[in-house]
Design an enzyme around this catalytic site. Structure first.
Site, PDB file in Angstrom:
ATOM      1  N   ASP A 113       0.835  -1.204   0.000  1.00 56.10           N
ATOM      2  CA  ASP A 113       0.000   0.000   0.000  1.00 56.10           C
ATOM      3  C   ASP A 113       0.870   1.255   0.000  1.00 56.10           C
ATOM      4  O   ASP A 113       0.785   2.098   0.891  1.00 56.10           O
ATOM      5  CB  ASP A 113      -0.944  -0.035   1.206  1.00 56.10           C
ATOM      6  CG  ASP A 113      -1.828  -1.278   1.192  1.00 56.10           C
ATOM      7  OD1 ASP A 113      -2.030  -1.849   0.106  1.00 56.10           O
ATOM      8  OD2 ASP A 113      -2.317  -1.683   2.259  1.00 56.10           O
ATOM      9  N   ASP A 131      -6.354  -5.611  -5.217  1.00 58.98           N
ATOM     10  CA  ASP A 131      -7.396  -5.526  -4.178  1.00 58.98           C
ATOM     11  C   ASP A 131      -8.404  -4.423  -4.537  1.00 58.98           C
ATOM     12  O   ASP A 131      -8.598  -3.479  -3.798  1.00 58.98           O
ATOM     13  CB  ASP A 131      -6.723  -5.247  -2.827  1.00 58.98           C
ATOM     14  CG  ASP A 131      -7.646  -5.464  -1.644  1.00 58.98           C
ATOM     15  OD1 ASP A 131      -8.796  -5.915  -1.848  1.00 58.98           O
ATOM     16  OD2 ASP A 131      -7.210  -5.170  -0.523  1.00 58.98           O
ATOM     17  N   LYS A 140     -11.665  -4.662  -4.873  1.00 56.95           N
ATOM     18  CA  LYS A 140     -12.973  -4.764  -4.198  1.00 56.95           C
ATOM     19  C   LYS A 140     -14.104  -4.192  -5.060  1.00 56.95           C
ATOM     20  O   LYS A 140     -14.824  -3.272  -4.670  1.00 56.95           O
ATOM     21  CB  LYS A 140     -12.956  -4.072  -2.831  1.00 56.95           C
ATOM     22  CG  LYS A 140     -12.003  -4.716  -1.840  1.00 56.95           C
ATOM     23  CD  LYS A 140     -12.195  -4.153  -0.434  1.00 56.95           C
ATOM     24  CE  LYS A 140     -11.234  -4.743   0.567  1.00 56.95           C
ATOM     25  NZ  LYS A 140      -9.836  -4.294   0.388  1.00 56.95           N
ATOM     26  N   PHE A 141     -14.268  -4.784  -6.217  1.00 57.19           N
ATOM     27  CA  PHE A 141     -15.369  -4.403  -7.111  1.00 57.19           C
ATOM     28  C   PHE A 141     -16.682  -4.519  -6.347  1.00 57.19           C
ATOM     29  O   PHE A 141     -16.836  -5.414  -5.502  1.00 57.19           O
ATOM     30  CB  PHE A 141     -15.401  -5.341  -8.320  1.00 57.19           C
ATOM     31  CG  PHE A 141     -14.198  -5.229  -9.213  1.00 57.19           C
ATOM     32  CD1 PHE A 141     -14.139  -4.260 -10.201  1.00 57.19           C
ATOM     33  CD2 PHE A 141     -13.111  -6.090  -9.056  1.00 57.19           C
ATOM     34  CE1 PHE A 141     -13.023  -4.148 -11.027  1.00 57.19           C
ATOM     35  CE2 PHE A 141     -11.995  -5.992  -9.876  1.00 57.19           C
ATOM     36  CZ  PHE A 141     -11.952  -5.012 -10.857  1.00 57.19           C
ATOM     37  N   GLY A 153     -22.651  -6.256 -13.016  1.00 57.40           N
ATOM     38  CA  GLY A 153     -21.710  -6.988 -13.865  1.00 57.40           C
ATOM     39  C   GLY A 153     -21.123  -6.144 -14.984  1.00 57.40           C
ATOM     40  O   GLY A 153     -19.899  -6.152 -15.196  1.00 57.40           O
ATOM     41  N   THR A 204     -20.683  -2.918 -15.315  1.00 63.18           N
ATOM     42  CA  THR A 204     -19.742  -1.898 -14.844  1.00 63.18           C
ATOM     43  C   THR A 204     -18.443  -2.554 -14.361  1.00 63.18           C
ATOM     44  O   THR A 204     -17.341  -2.063 -14.647  1.00 63.18           O
ATOM     45  CB  THR A 204     -20.390  -1.070 -13.715  1.00 63.18           C
ATOM     46  OG1 THR A 204     -21.572  -0.471 -14.236  1.00 63.18           O
ATOM     47  CG2 THR A 204     -19.447   0.013 -13.203  1.00 63.18           C
TER      48      THR A 204
END
Ligand code: BMP
Length: 250
Positions: A39, A93, A95-96, A100, A102
């Site tokens: 990060d 990472d 995190k959608f 679907g 988009t």
């Protein structure tokens, strides 16, 4: 209990997905269950961290949208070379958390073109089963439960999310602070050897806890490694702690 402790060798026999097999094979070869979370804010920090921790990890987890000087050629191309050389996977990472269509666009387009480089992607399952159909090149790790204080991922939510994760062939595992089904790989963030929290809601556990009590498969460590004075040394310490905790839990 719903989850039994299985060795990586046993898991390897049971899993169908090629990304799970790749990940488990790296774990066995390196004696590591460590995923380092990178990060950091610049391409040079990202590449330098990847180079240092590469030999000790099974995967490098990115939040690619926090890289301030992102450039596909200068960020992703060299990162792929480092990942190949040190034999680790890349886990975005993202995190959608959308419908679907988009998610399909976010996964493949924009400047990050995640589908072209991420072996693994994280996704919320809040959009339902059909929304998970479009991450074709990557193994999906579903967010089932979160480590932050006050998270809304209560028992009911986790159980419903887990049903989707179990049923969906593209979902290889889940991120969770609880035990999940044996048929899923369990990825546990919120791991730190030195501290119990970050003052911003993050809650930490030890490798011992996550392997013994949750039967986790992979630990995800961010600041414990990239904020350490010597990230290379810290990654080795977490690798050894994670592997010993896994062996002790068998
Ligand atoms: P750290 O070890 O510095 O607290 O970082 C944890 C990493 O794992 C962060 O990148 C965070 O986004 C991620 N994470 C988490 O901490 N808890 C979760 O429930 C899910 C996550 O993806």
């Amino acid at each position: 209990e719903k989850r039994t402790r299985k060795s990586y060798e046993e898991k390897n026999k049971e899993t169908q997905h090629h990304i799970s097999q790749k990940l488990i094979n790296i774990a066995i070869a390196k004696k590591s269950n460590l995923i380092a979370s990178a990060d950091v804010l610049t391409t040079s920090e990202l590449l330098s961290l990847a180079e240092k921790v590469g030999p000790n990890i099974v995967a490098l987890k990115t939040h690619i949208d926090i890289i301030t000087d992102f450039d596909y050629e200068k960020t992703i191309v060299p990162l792929l070379e480092i990942a190949k050389r040190h034999d680790f996977l890349l886990m975005e990472d993202r995190k959608f958390a959308d419908i679907g269509n988009t998610q399909e666009l976010q996964y493949s387009y924009g400047i990050y073109r995640i589908s072209s480089w991420a072996d693994l992607v994280t996704s919320q399952v809040i959009g339902g089963y059909a929304a998970m159909e479009y991450f074709l090149n990557s193994g999906i790790v579903a967010i089932l439960g979160m480590s932050s204080k006050g998270t809304l991922t209560d028992n009911h939510y986790r159980n419903e999310a887990e049903k989707i994760a179990i049923e969906h062939p593209n979902i290889i595992g889940g991120v969770c602070q609880n035990e999940i089904s044996d048929s899923l790989l369990l990825f546990t963030p919120g791991v730190n050897l030195a501290t119990a929290g970050d003052g911003k809601g993050q809650q930490y556990n030890t490798p011992e806890h996550v392997f013994k009590n949750l039967h986790s498969d992979f630990i995800i460590v961010g600041r414990g490694i990239y904020k350490a004075d010597d990230a290379e040394k810290a990654s080795l310490e977490y690798k050894i702690a994670g592997w010993n905790a896994y062996l002790a839990s068998l």
